[in-house]
Design an enzyme around this catalytic site. Structure first.
Site, mmCIF file in Angstrom:
data_model
loop_
_atom_site.group_PDB
_atom_site.id
_atom_site.type_symbol
_atom_site.label_atom_id
_atom_site.label_comp_id
_atom_site.label_asym_id
_atom_site.label_seq_id
_atom_site.Cartn_x
_atom_site.Cartn_y
_atom_site.Cartn_z
ATOM 1 N N HIS A 1 -3.261 7.367 2.539
ATOM 2 C CA HIS A 1 -3.660 6.068 1.993
ATOM 3 C C HIS A 1 -5.016 5.704 2.595
ATOM 4 O O HIS A 1 -5.279 5.948 3.769
ATOM 5 C CB HIS A 1 -2.602 5.019 2.363
ATOM 6 C CG HIS A 1 -3.048 3.615 2.082
ATOM 7 N ND1 HIS A 1 -3.519 3.225 0.855
ATOM 8 C CD2 HIS A 1 -3.112 2.511 2.889
ATOM 9 C CE1 HIS A 1 -3.838 1.933 0.906
ATOM 10 N NE2 HIS A 1 -3.613 1.483 2.118
ATOM 11 N N ASN B 1 -10.132 0.036 -0.181
ATOM 12 C CA ASN B 1 -8.671 0.096 -0.237
ATOM 13 C C ASN B 1 -8.207 -0.485 -1.585
ATOM 14 O O ASN B 1 -8.254 -1.695 -1.787
ATOM 15 C CB ASN B 1 -8.098 -0.707 0.937
ATOM 16 C CG ASN B 1 -6.585 -0.673 0.980
ATOM 17 O OD1 ASN B 1 -5.934 -0.193 0.059
ATOM 18 N ND2 ASN B 1 -6.019 -1.199 2.055
ATOM 19 N N CYS C 1 0.805 -1.239 0.000
ATOM 20 C CA CYS C 1 0.000 0.000 0.000
ATOM 21 C C CYS C 1 0.829 1.276 0.000
ATOM 22 O O CYS C 1 0.292 2.364 -0.230
ATOM 23 C CB CYS C 1 -0.949 0.005 1.180
ATOM 24 S SG CYS C 1 -2.179 -1.295 1.081
HETATM 25 O O1 UT7 Z 1 -3.714 -1.039 3.612
HETATM 26 C C1 UT7 Z 1 -2.734 -1.889 4.129
HETATM 27 C C2 UT7 Z 1 -2.734 -1.907 5.570
HETATM 28 N N1 UT7 Z 1 -3.947 -2.476 6.088
HETATM 29 C C3 UT7 Z 1 -4.595 -1.831 7.042
HETATM 30 O O2 UT7 Z 1 -4.240 -0.764 7.421
HETATM 31 C C4 UT7 Z 1 -5.780 -2.545 7.684
HETATM 32 C C5 UT7 Z 1 -5.702 -2.416 9.178
HETATM 33 N N2 UT7 Z 1 -6.724 -3.145 9.865
HETATM 34 C C6 UT7 Z 1 -8.042 -2.783 9.851
HETATM 35 O O3 UT7 Z 1 -8.426 -1.862 9.167
HETATM 36 C C7 UT7 Z 1 -8.981 -3.501 10.776
HETATM 37 O O4 UT7 Z 1 -8.261 -4.325 11.634
HETATM 38 C C8 UT7 Z 1 -10.074 -4.335 10.058
HETATM 39 C C9 UT7 Z 1 -11.052 -3.425 9.352
HETATM 40 C C10 UT7 Z 1 -9.433 -5.277 9.060
HETATM 41 C C11 UT7 Z 1 -10.863 -5.149 11.072
HETATM 42 O O5 UT7 Z 1 -11.408 -4.299 12.057
HETATM 43 P P1 UT7 Z 1 -11.162 -4.580 13.612
HETATM 44 O O6 UT7 Z 1 -11.881 -3.536 14.337
HETATM 45 O O7 UT7 Z 1 -9.700 -4.706 13.849
HETATM 46 O O8 UT7 Z 1 -11.897 -5.963 13.814
HETATM 47 P P2 UT7 Z 1 -11.301 -7.339 14.357
HETATM 48 O O9 UT7 Z 1 -10.503 -8.008 13.304
HETATM 49 O O10 UT7 Z 1 -10.682 -7.099 15.684
HETATM 50 O O11 UT7 Z 1 -12.634 -8.144 14.573
HETATM 51 C C12 UT7 Z 1 -13.599 -7.772 15.591
HETATM 52 C C13 UT7 Z 1 -14.767 -8.746 15.507
HETATM 53 C C14 UT7 Z 1 -14.358 -10.202 15.482
HETATM 54 O O12 UT7 Z 1 -15.347 -10.945 16.167
HETATM 55 P P3 UT7 Z 1 -15.102 -11.434 17.661
HETATM 56 O O13 UT7 Z 1 -13.857 -12.279 17.616
HETATM 57 O O14 UT7 Z 1 -14.918 -10.180 18.466
HETATM 58 O O15 UT7 Z 1 -16.347 -12.187 17.979
HETATM 59 C C15 UT7 Z 1 -14.389 -10.561 14.018
HETATM 60 O O16 UT7 Z 1 -14.629 -11.921 13.792
HETATM 61 O O17 UT7 Z 1 -15.475 -8.521 14.291
HETATM 62 C C16 UT7 Z 1 -15.564 -9.741 13.549
HETATM 63 N N3 UT7 Z 1 -15.492 -9.423 12.127
HETATM 64 C C17 UT7 Z 1 -16.579 -9.075 11.424
HETATM 65 N N4 UT7 Z 1 -17.868 -8.929 11.763
HETATM 66 C C18 UT7 Z 1 -18.730 -8.540 10.804
HETATM 67 C C19 UT7 Z 1 -14.428 -9.421 11.326
HETATM 68 N N5 UT7 Z 1 -14.787 -9.052 10.077
HETATM 69 C C20 UT7 Z 1 -16.116 -8.842 10.118
HETATM 70 C C21 UT7 Z 1 -17.059 -8.448 9.165
HETATM 71 N N6 UT7 Z 1 -18.338 -8.296 9.550
HETATM 72 N N7 UT7 Z 1 -16.718 -8.188 7.879
#
Ligand code: UT7
Length: 329
Positions: A256, A286, A116
């Site tokens: 970004h 993204n 990215c």
């Molecule tokens: O561009 C290159 C660099 N990349 C980035 O900068 C991305 C950085 N990361 C992020 O933007 C975020 O971490 C994400 C958007 C990918 C995820 O958001 P998050 O707030 O970190 O969520 P998480 O992975 O901690 O998941 C929280 C909960 C989990 O459930 P439990 O374990 O708390 O029950 C996930 O299973 O949300 C669940 N979850 C979802 N729920 C509904 C994960 N994806 C989804 C989804 N819809 N699409």
């Protein structure tokens, strides 16, 4: 003679027609519009549909439009730096394929892989060829067909990425406009959290790697988020401090587009007010190497000559960086 800076003299972008909405994703994986919007700020993203179409096909309309705007022919391009994580093929370089497709017969070129942060790395690299006097027309392209490496059964990644491409032309400027400074960083230990496991020399493609879904993008979102949210903000602040720029001196912050929360953190850290922060993540998600040039393209008409722009990115590698740019037209 005054110092030669590398000025952006034209920008253009292209996104494919197909709109993949959060509501359509709700029919594909267990997710919902509210979760996606509140966690990422993304409403929809574009997808390149159709057999036989690749990242270079996103670049062709972007670059052809750029050449038209600038009023030059493809044959005048001397160097193409194609920043991409989804090259058309492992080799040859997509830069070569693009040159062939647009008729850039006099250009040499190469692909640049910094996930990215690619476009920032590409702009800083391209600027060197201008500043040294080696070249006078360098095309920096940032684009990805992320849909080629996204698993649409993995809700943690499929909601984030989209397809798109942007391009910028660099030319010499001796009036003090263009790329003024850049800070680029990387930390390869971050590869554990964001990568594609198979398809490289470490794990060539086999039936087993396909069955194990190892040709898709793998991301540990939370770990990446923690690194991104601090490092992207810090590096933007660092390039401002190094150039004695206060928040009021900045006309536009061009971050970004990975996650609205990371963008907000970068805006807070640099003190740049919300009305000066360029955000189109809600429409494109993204697009990896495409995000920053697509922002430049969409906001081009608002930029004024002499505007101070801060570009900042964070991506797989890990890679991150920031560029201070004085808009030249
Ligand atoms: O561009 C290159 C660099 N990349 C980035 O900068 C991305 C950085 N990361 C992020 O933007 C975020 O971490 C994400 C958007 C990918 C995820 O958001 P998050 O707030 O970190 O969520 P998480 O992975 O901690 O998941 C929280 C909960 C989990 O459930 P439990 O374990 O708390 O029950 C996930 O299973 O949300 C669940 N979850 C979802 N729920 C509904 C994960 N994806 C989804 C989804 N819809 N699409």
């Amino acid at each position: 003679m005054n110092k030669i800076h590398a000025a952006i003299t034209a920008v253009n972008g292209y996104v494919p027609d197909y709109v993949l909405t959060n509501h359509e994703l709700e029919t594909m994986v267990e997710t919902n519009d509210e979760w996606i919007m509140s966690r990422t700020g993304i409403k929809e993203r574009r997808i390149l549909k159709g057999e036989g179409l690749a990242t270079s096909d996103l670049a062709v309309p972007a670059v052809e439009g750029l050449l038209k705007k600038r009023g030059i022919s493809a044959e005048e391009i001397e160097l193409i730096i194609f920043c991409t994580t989804t090259p058309d093929m492992p080799f040859p370089a997509t830069a070569n394929i693009l040159a062939d497709k647009i008729g850039a017969k006099n250009a040499w070129g190469y692909d640049l892989q910094a996930a990215c942060s690619g476009f920032i790395f590409g702009l800083a690299t391209g600027a060197q060829f201008i500043e040294s006097g080696k070249h006078t027309k360098v095309l920096v392209v940032g684009g990805d067909k992320m849909s080629a490496i996204v698993n649409y059964k993995d809700r943690a990644t499929c909601i984030i990425f989209g397809d798109g491409c942007g391009a910028a032309l660099l030319e010499p400027n001796t009036d003090g406009y263009g790329v003024m400074d850049s800070i680029l960083k990387s930390d390869g230990s971050g590869r554990a959290f964001l990568h594609q496991k198979a398809g490289g020399s470490l794990k060539p493609a086999t039936h087993a790697t396909v069955d194990a879904l190892e040709h898709f993008a793998y991301q540990e979102g939370q770990a990446v988020f923690k690194f991104a949210v601090t490092n992207m903000a810090d590096v933007a602040a660092e390039v401002m401090e190094r150039n004695n720029l206060k928040s009021d001196d900045i006309a536009w912050l061009v971050p970004h587009q990975a996650n609205k929360r990371i963008i907000d953190a970068t805006a807070n850290r640099t003190g740049v007010s919300a009305d000066k922060v360029i955000i189109n993540i809600e429409r494109y998600g993204n697009t990896t190497n495409g995000t920053i040039p697509l922002c430049l393209w969409e906001w081009e008409s608002k930029f004024k000559k002499g505007d101070n722009l801060i570009l900042a990115a964070f991506g797989g590698g890990f890679t991150w960086g920031s560029i201070y740019l004085k808009w030249a037209y």
